[in-house]
Design a protein around this motif. Structure first.
Motif, PDB file in Angstrom:
ATOM      1  N   ALA A  51       0.646  -1.137   0.006  1.00  0.00           N
ATOM      2  CA  ALA A  51       0.062   0.210  -0.105  1.00  0.00           C
ATOM      3  C   ALA A  51       1.081   1.184   0.006  1.00  0.00           C
ATOM      4  CB  ALA A  51      -1.014   0.147   1.036  1.00  0.00           C
ATOM      5  N   VAL A  52       2.019   1.202   0.886  1.00  0.00           N
ATOM      6  CA  VAL A  52       2.814   2.525   0.922  1.00  0.00           C
ATOM      7  C   VAL A  52       3.506   2.544  -0.715  1.00  0.00           C
ATOM      8  CG1 VAL A  52       4.868   3.482   1.855  1.00  0.00           C
ATOM      9  CG2 VAL A  52       3.169   2.206   3.177  1.00  0.00           C
ATOM     10  N   ALA A  53       4.038   1.466  -1.358  1.00  0.00           N
ATOM     11  CA  ALA A  53       4.607   1.716  -2.400  1.00  0.00           C
ATOM     12  C   ALA A  53       3.760   2.234  -3.453  1.00  0.00           C
ATOM     13  CB  ALA A  53       5.196   0.207  -2.735  1.00  0.00           C
ATOM     14  N   ASP A  54       2.451   1.764  -3.624  1.00  0.00           N
ATOM     15  CA  ASP A  54       1.376   2.132  -4.454  1.00  0.00           C
ATOM     16  C   ASP A  54       1.332   3.573  -4.131  1.00  0.00           C
ATOM     17  OD1 ASP A  54      -0.407   1.449  -6.522  1.00  0.00           O
ATOM     18  OD2 ASP A  54      -1.857   2.086  -4.995  1.00  0.00           O
ATOM     19  N   ARG A  55       1.031   4.235  -3.030  1.00  0.00           N
ATOM     20  CA  ARG A  55       0.754   5.389  -2.697  1.00  0.00           C
ATOM     21  C   ARG A  55       2.212   6.353  -3.116  1.00  0.00           C
ATOM     22  NH1 ARG A  55      -1.832   7.876   2.732  1.00  0.00           N
ATOM     23  NH2 ARG A  55      -1.491  10.045   2.268  1.00  0.00           N
ATOM     24  N   LEU A  56       3.146   5.735  -2.822  1.00  0.00           N
ATOM     25  CA  LEU A  56       4.345   6.714  -3.307  1.00  0.00           C
ATOM     26  C   LEU A  56       5.227   6.400  -4.722  1.00  0.00           C
ATOM     27  CD1 LEU A  56       6.071   6.613   0.346  1.00  0.00           C
ATOM     28  CD2 LEU A  56       4.588   8.342  -0.771  1.00  0.00           C
ATOM     29  N   ASP A  57       4.382   5.456  -5.253  1.00  0.00           N
ATOM     30  CA  ASP A  57       5.074   5.230  -6.537  1.00  0.00           C
ATOM     31  C   ASP A  57       6.333   4.622  -6.677  1.00  0.00           C
ATOM     32  OD1 ASP A  57       4.736   4.833  -9.372  1.00  0.00           O
ATOM     33  OD2 ASP A  57       5.117   6.688  -9.816  1.00  0.00           O
ATOM     34  N   ILE A  58       6.838   3.633  -5.807  1.00  0.00           N
ATOM     35  CA  ILE A  58       7.950   3.171  -5.492  1.00  0.00           C
ATOM     36  C   ILE A  58       7.726   1.646  -5.404  1.00  0.00           C
ATOM     37  CG2 ILE A  58       9.213   5.382  -4.499  1.00  0.00           C
ATOM     38  CD1 ILE A  58       8.707   4.108  -1.725  1.00  0.00           C
ATOM     39  N   LYS A  59       9.084   1.000  -5.548  1.00  0.00           N
ATOM     40  CA  LYS A  59       8.779  -0.435  -5.327  1.00  0.00           C
ATOM     41  C   LYS A  59       8.653  -0.835  -3.847  1.00  0.00           C
ATOM     42  CE  LYS A  59      12.007  -1.243  -9.339  1.00  0.00           C
ATOM     43  NZ  LYS A  59      13.177  -1.897  -9.792  1.00  0.00           N
ATOM     44  N   PRO A  60       7.921  -2.166  -3.724  1.00  0.00           N
ATOM     45  CA  PRO A  60       7.786  -2.333  -2.243  1.00  0.00           C
ATOM     46  C   PRO A  60       9.154  -2.970  -1.644  1.00  0.00           C
ATOM     47  CG  PRO A  60       6.184  -3.519  -3.930  1.00  0.00           C
ATOM     48  CD  PRO A  60       7.193  -2.872  -4.707  1.00  0.00           C
ATOM     49  N   GLN A  61      10.173  -3.380  -2.486  1.00  0.00           N
ATOM     50  CA  GLN A  61      11.529  -3.570  -1.907  1.00  0.00           C
ATOM     51  C   GLN A  61      12.084  -2.485  -1.118  1.00  0.00           C
ATOM     52  OE1 GLN A  61      10.264  -4.256  -4.801  1.00  0.00           O
ATOM     53  NE2 GLN A  61      10.791  -6.419  -5.444  1.00  0.00           N
ATOM     54  N   THR A  62      11.819  -1.257  -1.975  1.00  0.00           N
ATOM     55  CA  THR A  62      12.178   0.161  -1.062  1.00  0.00           C
ATOM     56  C   THR A  62      11.599   0.135   0.189  1.00  0.00           C
ATOM     57  OG1 THR A  62      12.442   0.970  -3.319  1.00  0.00           O
ATOM     58  CG2 THR A  62      12.537   2.525  -1.764  1.00  0.00           C
ATOM     59  N   VAL A  63      10.404   0.014   0.196  1.00  0.00           N
ATOM     60  CA  VAL A  63       9.626   0.479   1.308  1.00  0.00           C
ATOM     61  C   VAL A  63      10.204  -0.589   2.371  1.00  0.00           C
ATOM     62  CG1 VAL A  63       7.310   0.287   2.562  1.00  0.00           C
ATOM     63  CG2 VAL A  63       7.434   1.003   0.067  1.00  0.00           C
ATOM     64  N   GLY A  64      10.125  -1.929   2.040  1.00  0.00           N
ATOM     65  CA  GLY A  64      10.809  -2.909   3.062  1.00  0.00           C
ATOM     66  C   GLY A  64      12.013  -2.493   3.706  1.00  0.00           C
ATOM     67  N   LYS A  65      13.091  -1.906   2.889  1.00  0.00           N
ATOM     68  CA  LYS A  65      14.322  -1.814   3.182  1.00  0.00           C
ATOM     69  C   LYS A  65      14.405  -0.528   4.313  1.00  0.00           C
ATOM     70  CE  LYS A  65      18.550   0.457   1.461  1.00  0.00           C
ATOM     71  NZ  LYS A  65      19.375   1.041   0.059  1.00  0.00           N
ATOM     72  N   TRP A  66      13.674   0.611   4.171  1.00  0.00           N
ATOM     73  CA  TRP A  66      13.560   1.567   4.863  1.00  0.00           C
ATOM     74  C   TRP A  66      12.772   1.334   6.056  1.00  0.00           C
ATOM     75  CZ3 TRP A  66      17.787   4.118   4.321  1.00  0.00           C
ATOM     76  CH2 TRP A  66      18.358   4.416   3.035  1.00  0.00           C
ATOM     77  N   ARG A  67      11.879   0.593   5.970  1.00  0.00           N
ATOM     78  CA  ARG A  67      11.092   0.140   7.330  1.00  0.00           C
ATOM     79  C   ARG A  67      12.188  -0.548   8.053  1.00  0.00           C
ATOM     80  NH1 ARG A  67       5.366  -1.501   7.742  1.00  0.00           N
ATOM     81  NH2 ARG A  67       5.419  -2.730   9.746  1.00  0.00           N
ATOM     82  N   ARG A  68      12.510  -1.667   7.715  1.00  0.00           N
ATOM     83  CA  ARG A  68      13.830  -2.507   8.579  1.00  0.00           C
ATOM     84  C   ARG A  68      14.759  -1.585   8.978  1.00  0.00           C
ATOM     85  NH1 ARG A  68      13.033  -5.819   3.912  1.00  0.00           N
ATOM     86  NH2 ARG A  68      15.103  -5.157   3.353  1.00  0.00           N
ATOM     87  N   ARG A  69      15.195  -0.820   8.104  1.00  0.00           N
ATOM     88  CA  ARG A  69      16.352   0.250   8.672  1.00  0.00           C
ATOM     89  C   ARG A  69      16.084   1.112   9.736  1.00  0.00           C
ATOM     90  NH1 ARG A  69      20.460   1.762   4.967  1.00  0.00           N
ATOM     91  NH2 ARG A  69      21.241   3.496   6.453  1.00  0.00           N
ATOM     92  N   PHE A  70      14.833   1.404   9.808  1.00  0.00           N
ATOM     93  CA  PHE A  70      14.093   2.353  10.889  1.00  0.00           C
ATOM     94  C   PHE A  70      14.046   1.653  12.080  1.00  0.00           C
ATOM     95  CE2 PHE A  70      11.027   4.728  13.288  1.00  0.00           C
ATOM     96  CZ  PHE A  70      11.667   5.779  13.448  1.00  0.00           C
TER      97      PHE A  70
END
Length: 362
Positions: A51-70
């Protein structure tokens, strides 16, 4: 039943939320950091990575990467990781101070910062400031122009023209039409000194004017071929002559779709009468202040770069001959421009740009 790996719970403290929102709200934040902050804020609302990736027009892998980092490192995890090499001597606070000062202030004696001025203001070396600017893509010495179209039919016209580019009609020719007016025949006051090993071509800074010519051009967006005709002036009567040239060169069994701007020459009663008598011609006007959507403008840039900018012409005839020669050479091996963006992608980009403009504080 839920599928995929379980995600660590992401809960923000009030201080963390305030810091992330500050990174997002700051008009001139580094765009990468602002995007990462938006990812975390949306994830903290309980939204899935998809859902975050779709809203920000980015890849889900990018969302997962920065979620884990935070989750692992909190706010520090959103900053770029240190690179191999000697330990850093400039702390994050100093880097942030330089970036914020560059983006949100100007020196007293200039319109923009230089590396020397910033180094003096922050007590750093010029090379340190230069490295920080390169890392964040900051170039205060550069300035570009823009203009947003205010055409009330902007959306409809973009969809119409992009549709012609991406899905042209059957048994029809799509021509991108415009004129490059007032091309000057310029000759240097002294002969050029040709290039030599270790020495660039040299020319005098001043020149003599020998008149002007105007080029009417129609780019076949499918094949890349260009129909061109030079005229002494660019009134509606010259444009009608050019339309006659187009009609003579396009087989009679094909419809012709003309993409052109809103210049007054294209809308005179004489032009309208000419078009009314020829129903196979269909006109599609570009939005006002949106010449970027007209592909022939890109061809004009090629003509300027390759033939006009460094040319030396002692008469308008010499200039016309040079343009005609370039047309013949180009049409011997034409290459169409590749239009890749859909209308939805263009409109989304414009919407994002409008949001950035309206949030800039100006």
């Amino acid at each position: 039943m839920a599928r995929g790996r379980p995600k660590a719970e992401l809960v923000l403290s009030p201080e963390e939320r305030e810091e992330l929102e500050r990174w997002v709200r700051r008009p001139k934040s580094a765009q990468a950091l602002a995007l990462r902050a938006r990812i975390v804020l949306l994830a903290a609302e309980g939204q899935s990575n998809l859902a975050v990736a779709d809203r920000l027009d980015i890849k889900p892998q990018t969302v997962g990467k920065w979620r884990r980092r935070f989750v692992s490192l909190r706010g520090a995890g959103l900053l770029d990781e240190p690179r191999p090499g000697a330990p850093r001597t400039v702390q994050d606070e100093v880097v942030e101070r330089v970036v914020v000062k560059t983006l949100e202030s100007t020196p007293k004696d200039a319109t923009h910062w230089s590396t020397r001025a910033m180094a003096e203001a922050c007590g750093l070396s010029q090379s340190t400031v230069s490295r920080i600017w390169r890392a964040f893509g900051l170039q205060p010495h550069r300035s570009e122009t823009f203009k947003l179209s205010k055409d009330p039919l902007f959306v409809e016209k973009v969809r119409d023209i992009v549709g012609l580019y991406l899905d042209p009609p059957q048994r029809a020719l799509v021509l991108s039409v415009d004129e490059k007016s007032q091309i000057q025949a310029l000759d240097r006051t002294q002969p050029l000194l040709p290039m030599r090993p270790g020495q660039a071509e040299r020319r005098t800074h001043d020149y003599m004017r020998h008149g002007t010519t105007s080029l009417f051009a129609a780019l076949n967006v499918a094949s890349g071929q260009v129909i061109g005709r030079c005229q002494a002036r660019h009134r509606s009567r010259e444009f009608v002559k050019f339309l006659n040239t187009i009609e003579a060169q396009v087989p009679g069994d094909l419809d012709i779709h003309l993409i052109m701007d809103n210049y007054g020459t294209h809308k005179t009663p004489a032009v309208q009468r000419w078009l009314t008598k020829r129903p196979r011609f269909h006109v599609h006007f570009t939005p006002t202040s949106a010449s970027w959507i007209n592909q022939v403008e890109r061809w004009f840039a090629l003509l300027t770069q390759k033939q006009i900018k460094r040319g030396s012409h002692r008469s308008t005839k010499a200039l016309r001959d040079a343009i005609t020669g370039y047309l013949a050479t180009y049409n011997a091996n034409p290459r169409p421009f590749s239009w890749t963006k859909t209308a939805d992608q263009i409109l989304l980009s414009v919407a994002r740009f409008c949001m950035r403009t309206s949030d800039s504080g100006h």
